[in-house]
Enzyme design. Sequence first.
Site, short mmCIF file in Angstrom:
data_model
loop_
_atom_site.label_atom_id
_atom_site.label_comp_id
_atom_site.label_asym_id
_atom_site.label_seq_id
_atom_site.Cartn_x
_atom_site.Cartn_y
_atom_site.Cartn_z
N MET A 33 3.90 2.81 2.12
CA MET A 33 2.91 3.61 2.81
C MET A 33 3.47 5.01 3.05
O MET A 33 4.63 5.15 3.45
CB MET A 33 2.55 2.98 4.16
N CYS A 34 2.69 6.03 2.80
CA CYS A 34 3.13 7.40 3.00
C CYS A 34 2.00 8.22 3.62
O CYS A 34 0.84 7.79 3.61
CB CYS A 34 3.53 8.06 1.68
N ASP A 35 2.35 9.39 4.12
CA ASP A 35 1.35 10.32 4.65
C ASP A 35 1.75 11.73 4.26
O ASP A 35 2.90 12.14 4.45
CB ASP A 35 1.26 10.20 6.17
N GLU A 84 1.23 9.49 -3.07
CA GLU A 84 0.78 8.39 -2.23
C GLU A 84 0.44 7.20 -3.12
O GLU A 84 -0.23 7.36 -4.15
CB GLU A 84 -0.49 8.78 -1.45
#
Length: 448
Positions: free
Chosen positions: A1-3, A88
Amino acid sequence: MCDTMVALPPVTLSGSVMFAKNSDRERNEGQPFAAFPRATHAAGSRLRCTYIDIPQVAETNATLLSRPFWCWGAEIGANEHGVVIGNEAMVATIAPGVEKKLIGMDLVRLGLERAATAAEAIEVITSLLEAHGQGGPCGHLHEHFYDNGFIIADRREAFVLETIGTFWAVERVSGFRALSNAFSIGRGAIRRAGGGLLEHARAAGFCTSLEDLDFAQNYLSLERDAISQGRARCSRATEILGRHAPRLTPAHLMAALRDHGAAAEADPRWHPAHLQGRSICMHAGEGLRRSQSTASLVSELRGDGRVLHWVTASAAPCLSIFKPVLPGLVVPAEAARAGDSYDAASLWWRHEMLHRAAERGDYAAVIADFAPQRDALEADSRARIEAVLAAPAAEQQSVMDACWAEAAALAARVTASLPAMPDADAAHAGSWRELDRRAGLPLVCEAA
């Protein structure tokens, strides 16, 4: 998970383009941060990416890359021209490719090595995607397959690029924009598309033209989004950026990368064990929450061509210090060392002693002591770097080195002063203990 986040004039205080990303990977998946020089290559030479060989180009740009230790590509990076890219993981209603091809992290690095502008990076990535496809395992200890989305920016403009197999769609950003692990380009926002996307969408009855294609609605896997909560995190990041627009600064983006959600904001005794679902500053835990924020980058791309990057080169941005990096200067060697086992010469792994002690023990007490010192040191570093932006490279290097040394000293002091702490939550601590053992991590604060 990334932002990933980006903000453009006129919503930034300085009039610069600002970019930020948390890279979320598995707990023992060390992430080196290193500089790679400009290079020339012989005609007809081949390039080995993570899994496949592709034709090499005649010349590649100098880059700064934050990348999982095991792969050729990068999670986040920048090049000598001031192009920045972050990817992402995306899961569509169409299954991701399992055959080994290019992976999203390869495409980040290839875009940076081969493009001088954000628009050129779009061309590089989409042409390679159509020529070679994407696919293959992208996990460390756990099998993970996914497609990719990207935010790509330079000092003039920024784009969101979302892909499924060879399909791709591009949105041009205005104001500010966030991207998490969910397709987000809606109806009317697609600037360009290719790789067979329009043909597929028409055949599926999703649209008659690009103008009426809602890419996110038609291709997002709702089942996967219920786990990753990509839409919720994207909404949270958008809310945080909106609080400070039109006066966004790098400090605001750093704070956004440290966000644990609304519940944590209201609870001074918040602990990562309390985390429900996912947050922008991600903390791994029991069950499916295997990933954590393992590296962070904030970039300021100024209209006059000057670029200033801030990197943690360590996990957990809430417990990390953003340190300055100016293009062309020497990055400390300790930042470029990180594997999947403890290494005392690695900045990433030394920091894990502080991070994992807080994860298992009294996080609230640790962060209450550390955060004010962290914020003061970052503010001082920003002022000192700003003062030498027009100075000779040797003077810039001296100040940059001093900022990194002071950050290391602060982290070491806080780590050394940690008291023995019992596990705050048995299940949460237990989810870390086996991985600590695998890494050979010498924990400093376990209660007797």
